[in-house]
Design a protein around this motif. Sequence first.
Motif, short mmCIF file in Angstrom:
data_model
loop_
_atom_site.label_atom_id
_atom_site.label_comp_id
_atom_site.label_asym_id
_atom_site.label_seq_id
_atom_site.Cartn_x
_atom_site.Cartn_y
_atom_site.Cartn_z
N LEU A 33 32.64 -23.18 5.36
CA LEU A 33 33.83 -23.84 4.84
C LEU A 33 35.01 -23.51 5.74
CD1 LEU A 33 35.39 -25.35 2.58
CD2 LEU A 33 35.58 -23.15 1.39
N GLY A 34 35.68 -24.55 6.19
CA GLY A 34 36.85 -24.32 7.03
C GLY A 34 37.54 -25.61 7.38
N PRO A 35 38.79 -25.54 7.78
CA PRO A 35 39.51 -26.75 8.19
C PRO A 35 38.96 -27.27 9.51
CG PRO A 35 40.81 -24.81 8.69
CD PRO A 35 39.62 -24.33 7.94
N VAL A 203 30.56 -19.12 3.66
CA VAL A 203 31.12 -18.44 4.83
C VAL A 203 32.42 -19.17 5.17
CG1 VAL A 203 30.78 -17.82 7.25
CG2 VAL A 203 28.83 -17.80 5.67
N VAL A 204 33.54 -18.49 5.01
CA VAL A 204 34.85 -19.11 5.26
C VAL A 204 35.24 -18.85 6.71
CG1 VAL A 204 37.27 -19.24 4.58
CG2 VAL A 204 35.51 -18.72 2.86
N GLN A 239 47.90 -23.68 7.06
CA GLN A 239 47.65 -24.56 8.18
C GLN A 239 46.26 -24.33 8.80
OE1 GLN A 239 49.76 -26.98 8.80
NE2 GLN A 239 50.98 -26.18 7.11
N GLY A 240 45.40 -23.59 8.09
CA GLY A 240 44.05 -23.35 8.59
C GLY A 240 43.97 -22.26 9.64
N GLU A 241 45.00 -21.38 9.71
CA GLU A 241 44.96 -20.30 10.66
C GLU A 241 44.73 -18.99 9.92
OE1 GLU A 241 48.10 -22.23 13.86
OE2 GLU A 241 48.49 -20.28 12.94
N ALA A 242 43.76 -18.22 10.38
CA ALA A 242 43.38 -16.99 9.70
C ALA A 242 44.56 -16.02 9.68
CB ALA A 242 42.18 -16.34 10.41
#
Length: 243
Positions: A33-35, A203-204, A239-242
């Motif tokens: 799962l992720g942008p 899994v992110v 914004q999808g940044e870790a």
Amino acid sequence: MIAARNLHKAFGSVVAADSVSFSAPDGAVTGLLGPNGAGKTTSLRMIYGLLKPAGGQVEIDGLDIAANPLAAQSRIGVLPDISGLYARLTAREHIRYFGELHGLSRAEIDRRTAEWIGILDLSGIIDRRVAGFSHGERTKVAIARALIHNPQNILLDEPTNGLDVMSTRAVREIIRHLRSQGRCVVFSSHVMQEVSALCDRIVVMGHGRVVAEGTAEELLAQTGMASLEDAFVSLVGPQGEAE
């Protein structure tokens, strides 16, 4: 079972995968799962051998894919992000071709093709050329092609992207069917509801890294959030940044 350890891949100055590690067991659905741009597709391509990692290791059922590529890849079925179907071939010809690549006999290919025609409701298009197929029809053919050799491990890159409601439901039922057979299923998605409904483990990924993994309940507990969407945003940032 699939195990990825410390996978690294960069394209110039852009790091697409930064020490990506996770495992996916048999009899379960593991979701990435992720942008967009999180490194999901790059990681999957390294796992099934399309990309060579700059560092790290992939094992498929205990086989190192770098040391034993053909043996490892024979145990994988892949639905890539781009189906790559040939417009002049029929659906049946696509499926048969991949069966032959995997060394199946013509009788076995015909038997398994008949099974997937029934499962995917392909009878109306099986002997038509792919040119003119809808996106959903193309996806169904690509799924049958990926599974014709009865692989233990299945990798699906955003399998429902662009599908209508009925095609999406059909793909989700196939994923559940594969899990019930004890297969290892890994699929990438950025659709929260889909991951929540299908995945045993999540899994992110964010900015090329694994930022968290576990069941949906474990991710909620880890972040203290009430919904998976809120947990996801807290892990990767708005914004999808870790973080």
